[in-house]
Enzyme design. Structure first.
Site, short mmCIF file in Angstrom:
data_model
loop_
_atom_site.label_atom_id
_atom_site.label_comp_id
_atom_site.label_asym_id
_atom_site.label_seq_id
_atom_site.Cartn_x
_atom_site.Cartn_y
_atom_site.Cartn_z
N HIS A 12 0.78 -1.16 -0.02
CA HIS A 12 -0.01 0.11 -0.05
C HIS A 12 0.78 1.24 -0.09
O HIS A 12 0.56 2.10 0.82
CB HIS A 12 -0.89 0.03 1.26
CG HIS A 12 -1.90 -1.24 1.32
ND1 HIS A 12 -2.21 -1.63 2.61
CD2 HIS A 12 -2.43 -1.97 0.36
CE1 HIS A 12 -3.17 -2.66 2.28
NE2 HIS A 12 -3.12 -2.81 0.80
C1 FAD Z 1 0.13 -7.72 -4.65
C2 FAD Z 1 -0.72 -6.45 -4.26
C3 FAD Z 1 -1.91 -6.84 -3.45
C4 FAD Z 1 -2.92 -5.89 -3.12
N1 FAD Z 1 -3.95 -6.21 -2.43
C5 FAD Z 1 -5.00 -5.13 -2.06
C6 FAD Z 1 -6.37 -5.43 -1.58
O1 FAD Z 1 -6.56 -6.77 -1.11
N2 FAD Z 1 -7.02 -4.67 -1.34
C7 FAD Z 1 -6.77 -3.32 -1.63
O2 FAD Z 1 -7.62 -2.41 -1.29
N3 FAD Z 1 -5.59 -2.80 -2.18
C8 FAD Z 1 -4.72 -4.03 -2.31
N4 FAD Z 1 -3.68 -3.60 -2.89
C9 FAD Z 1 -3.18 -2.24 -3.15
C10 FAD Z 1 -4.00 -1.56 -4.23
O3 FAD Z 1 -4.21 -2.58 -5.46
C11 FAD Z 1 -3.18 -0.33 -4.84
O4 FAD Z 1 -3.37 0.54 -3.82
C12 FAD Z 1 -4.08 0.61 -5.88
O5 FAD Z 1 -4.00 -0.39 -7.06
C13 FAD Z 1 -3.06 1.61 -6.45
O6 FAD Z 1 -3.63 2.15 -7.64
P1 FAD Z 1 -3.03 3.22 -8.51
O7 FAD Z 1 -3.91 3.70 -9.59
O8 FAD Z 1 -2.18 4.42 -7.52
O9 FAD Z 1 -1.65 2.54 -8.98
P2 FAD Z 1 -1.57 1.22 -10.03
O10 FAD Z 1 -2.94 0.51 -9.68
O11 FAD Z 1 -0.31 0.23 -9.54
O12 FAD Z 1 -1.26 1.65 -11.24
C14 FAD Z 1 -0.22 2.39 -11.99
C15 FAD Z 1 -0.28 1.89 -13.49
O13 FAD Z 1 0.65 2.88 -14.10
C16 FAD Z 1 1.57 2.05 -15.02
N5 FAD Z 1 2.72 2.73 -14.96
C17 FAD Z 1 3.55 2.73 -14.20
N6 FAD Z 1 4.76 3.48 -14.74
C18 FAD Z 1 4.37 3.65 -16.09
C19 FAD Z 1 5.04 4.11 -17.29
N7 FAD Z 1 6.48 4.63 -16.84
N8 FAD Z 1 4.44 4.01 -18.32
C20 FAD Z 1 3.15 3.61 -18.60
N9 FAD Z 1 2.81 3.38 -17.56
C21 FAD Z 1 3.04 3.22 -16.40
C22 FAD Z 1 1.54 0.81 -14.25
O14 FAD Z 1 1.91 -0.49 -15.10
C23 FAD Z 1 0.25 0.23 -13.50
O15 FAD Z 1 -0.78 -0.14 -14.54
C24 FAD Z 1 -2.63 -4.45 -3.31
C25 FAD Z 1 -1.51 -4.10 -4.21
C26 FAD Z 1 -0.73 -5.36 -4.21
C27 FAD Z 1 0.50 -4.76 -5.53
#
Ligand code: FAD
Length: 536
Positions: A472
């Site tokens: 997280h």
């Molecule tokens: C293994 C794991 C288990 C988890 N379990 C839970 C759970 O059970 N419940 C819960 O609520 N949360 C859980 N989480 C946390 C939750 O999923 C994340 O907090 C949330 O998805 C974050 O969303 P975000 O949009 O900030 O980033 P992300 O969903 O990580 O999205 C970022 C995106 O940007 C892309 N990206 C990054 N850099 C680049 C680049 N240079 N060029 C193009 N694209 C790029 C990535 O590939 C990704 O697709 C978990 C996370 C993980 C990794």
């Protein structure tokens, strides 16, 4: 390539934005995602969660900076989802919102418009909870939230044990109050993962005004003076530039977003110049304020063999589950193994829970990468510090956009040692539950921390030996108005034009729970802010 909005990253936040912004056919939207389509059996099957830890296709597989007394000198593993859905395509699917006070804290820090009362409507709007609508829940949003059948008996034992030692049961961690022990609801629909891509992106994919490019690795945001005008990215070995007439939206997550900002010249001037990057705008807070849930575990070997065991025989016993899954999308493959958990206070004097427990029907450590451990019969319970005070950093190693950034959690560095105190107290709470009579038919031996670890110092040393994270990371482009703030409450990057960050990185403090639903609600609200501003 010219469009109105460019969204960088198709994760939890990016998918929401792509859907909401392209709802109006007047807006042309381009989404750039480094990973692939992610529409695979592994992504869709809930129990395949641990497999992602090994696969580069779905996971950035970062390693944090080594800290000598943490994990016996091996770097902490930092999985982050890659491809459509981002981390919501690889996460454990637990649906948790945190506590009302978390959002009130944000508002108190100068994030006007982000109190609990402000964000609750967006949790409701995003959610389609199988239980129906109520004061706290929505029943017609894109994100499907379901109760899961309890398939591992030890989950029920955990609830009985916690009640036996005095904790109360709650049937909703996301209702009026979070505290209690209970079963997790999950973002699972019809036995399949409901990622942000499935909830928000797939339904919008047919829109002519939404273009999605996968395998598109963003190199940098392009500026004319202090105005963001486009994005440079690499696809199929070639560099391209896409232009944005209106705005660039950075949704690359708490590791990717500060990395891209810094590569684009937005960050601490001294740090950027030390790597030969021209500083477009000095913002000292980029990559600072990293917060994560530090996680310790108790591992116990078991007499009963009704959990999950990754031995050859244990895996053979899962064979009928494949049939169940293929024939009706039911059974153990249709579930997250994390069935039960709790939000508890380590002291009755506290006004709200400060630890979260995740109960697992297997010996689980090091993100499931310790296969030898998982090959034995046992169970584990993990405890994390819900509101850590220690803060780390994400910084660049080099100016090369293909090099992973440096992640330093700086765990247990808080001045008053509160994080240490909470993790040790959390382990004691956990031990009390696992020692209850309800577990007598299961318990053989506490493998870790082990009965010789009794004092606070011994427990803390053991916690660090197998320290983990709950995946997280937040806070590295924090919202606010102070010197270290990166975005304002409208999520616009301070000091430049036409650039917003919208993802978990803008959370000024870590919420008390899992971060997927909060990131989705945050993006729902951000979409409204953007659409309001564009119509004025
Ligand atoms: C293994 C794991 C288990 C988890 N379990 C839970 C759970 O059970 N419940 C819960 O609520 N949360 C859980 N989480 C946390 C939750 O999923 C994340 O907090 C949330 O998805 C974050 O969303 P975000 O949009 O900030 O980033 P992300 O969903 O990580 O999205 C970022 C995106 O940007 C892309 N990206 C990054 N850099 C680049 C680049 N240079 N060029 C193009 N694209 C790029 C990535 O590939 C990704 O697709 C978990 C996370 C993980 C990794």
């Amino acid at each position: 390539m010219t469009t109105d909005y460019i969204i960088i990253g198709a994760g939890s936040a990016g998918c929401v934005l792509a859907n909401r912004l392209s709802e109006n056919s007047k807006h042309n939207v381009l989404m750039l995602e480094a990973g692939g389509e992610n529409d695979s059996f592994l992504v869709n099957t809930p129990a395949a969660f641990a497999a992602f830890m090994f696969l580069d296709t779905y996971n950035w597989k970062y390693n944090a900076e080594k800290v000598t007394d943490i994990r016996s000198d091996t770097p902490l593993f930092v999985p982050r989802g890659k491809g459509l859905g981002g981390s919501s395509s690889t996460n454990a699917m637990l649906y948790i919102r945190g506590q009302a006070e978390d959002y009130d804290t944000w508002a108190g820090l100068g994030c006007d418009g982000w109190s609990y009362n402000d964000i609750l409507p967006y949790f409701k709007r995003s959610e389609s909870n199988e239980r129906g609508s109520s004061e706290f829940h929505g029943d017609s949003g894109p994100l499907h939230v379901s109760d899961r059948p309890v398939l591992y008996p030890i989950s029920e034992t955990f609830i009985t044990a916690a009640k036996e030692v005095g904790y109360h049961y709650t049937d909703d961690f996301n209702g009026a109050a979070q505290e209690g022990v209970g079963y997790y609801q999950c973002t699972i629909k019809d036995g399949q993962r409901c990622s942000a891509a499935r909830a928000y992106l797939y339904p919008a994919m047919g829109r002519k005004n939404l273009q999605i490019k996968t395998k598109a690795l963003v190199k940098r945001i392009v500026f004319e003076g202090s105005k963001a005008t486009g994005v440079e990215f690499e696809q199929h070995g070639k560099l391209h530039i896409a232009k944005a007439n209106k705005e660039v939206i950075l949704s690359a997550g708490a590791i990717g977003s500060p990395q891209i900002l810094m590569l684009s010249g937005i960050g601490d001037k001294t740090h950027l110049e030390s790597l030969g990057i021209n500083c477009v705008h000095h913002l000292a807070g980029v990559g600072e304020n990293l917060q994560e849930h530090a996680d310790a575990c108790i591992l116990v070997t078991s007499k009963k063999k009704d959990g999950f065991c990754a031995s050859p025989l244990g895996l053979l016993k899962m064979a009928p589950e494949l049939f169940n899954y293929f024939s009706s999308k039911t059974g153990k493959l249709a579930n997250s193994m994390l069935e039960a958990g709790a939000f508890l206070k380590t002291s009755p004097d506290l006004d709200r829970p400060d630890i979260q427990l995740h109960m697992l029907p297997l010996l689980y450590d090091d993100s499931g990468r310790d296969l030898r451990l998982m090959g034995q019969h046992g169970y584990s319970c993990h405890v994390c510090v819900l509101r850590p005070e220690s803060k780390g950093t994400v910084k660049l190693q080099t100016s090369d956009y293909k090099t992973a950034p440096l992640i330093d959690f700086n765990f247990f560095s808080d001045e008053h040692g509160k994080d240490r105190q909470v993790i040790v107290a959390g382990l004691r709470v956990l031990r009390k539950i696992l020692a209850a009579a309800a577990f007598d038919d299961y318990r053989v031996e506490e493998m870790h921390p082990g009965i010789n670890a009794m004092s606070d110092d011994e427990l803390f040393a053991k916690a660090k030996e197998r320290l983990g994270i709950v995946y997280h990371p937040v806070g590295t482009c924090k919202m606010g108005t102070d010197d270290l703030a990166v975005v304002n409450p409208q999520l616009q990057v301070h000091g430049v034009k036409n650039l917003r960050v919208i993802d978990a990185s803008v959370m000024p403090t870590l919420i008390s729970g899992n971060t997927n639903a909060p990131t989705i609600a945050l993006a729902e609200k951000a979409a409204d802010i953007m659409l309001d501003q564009s119509s004025n």
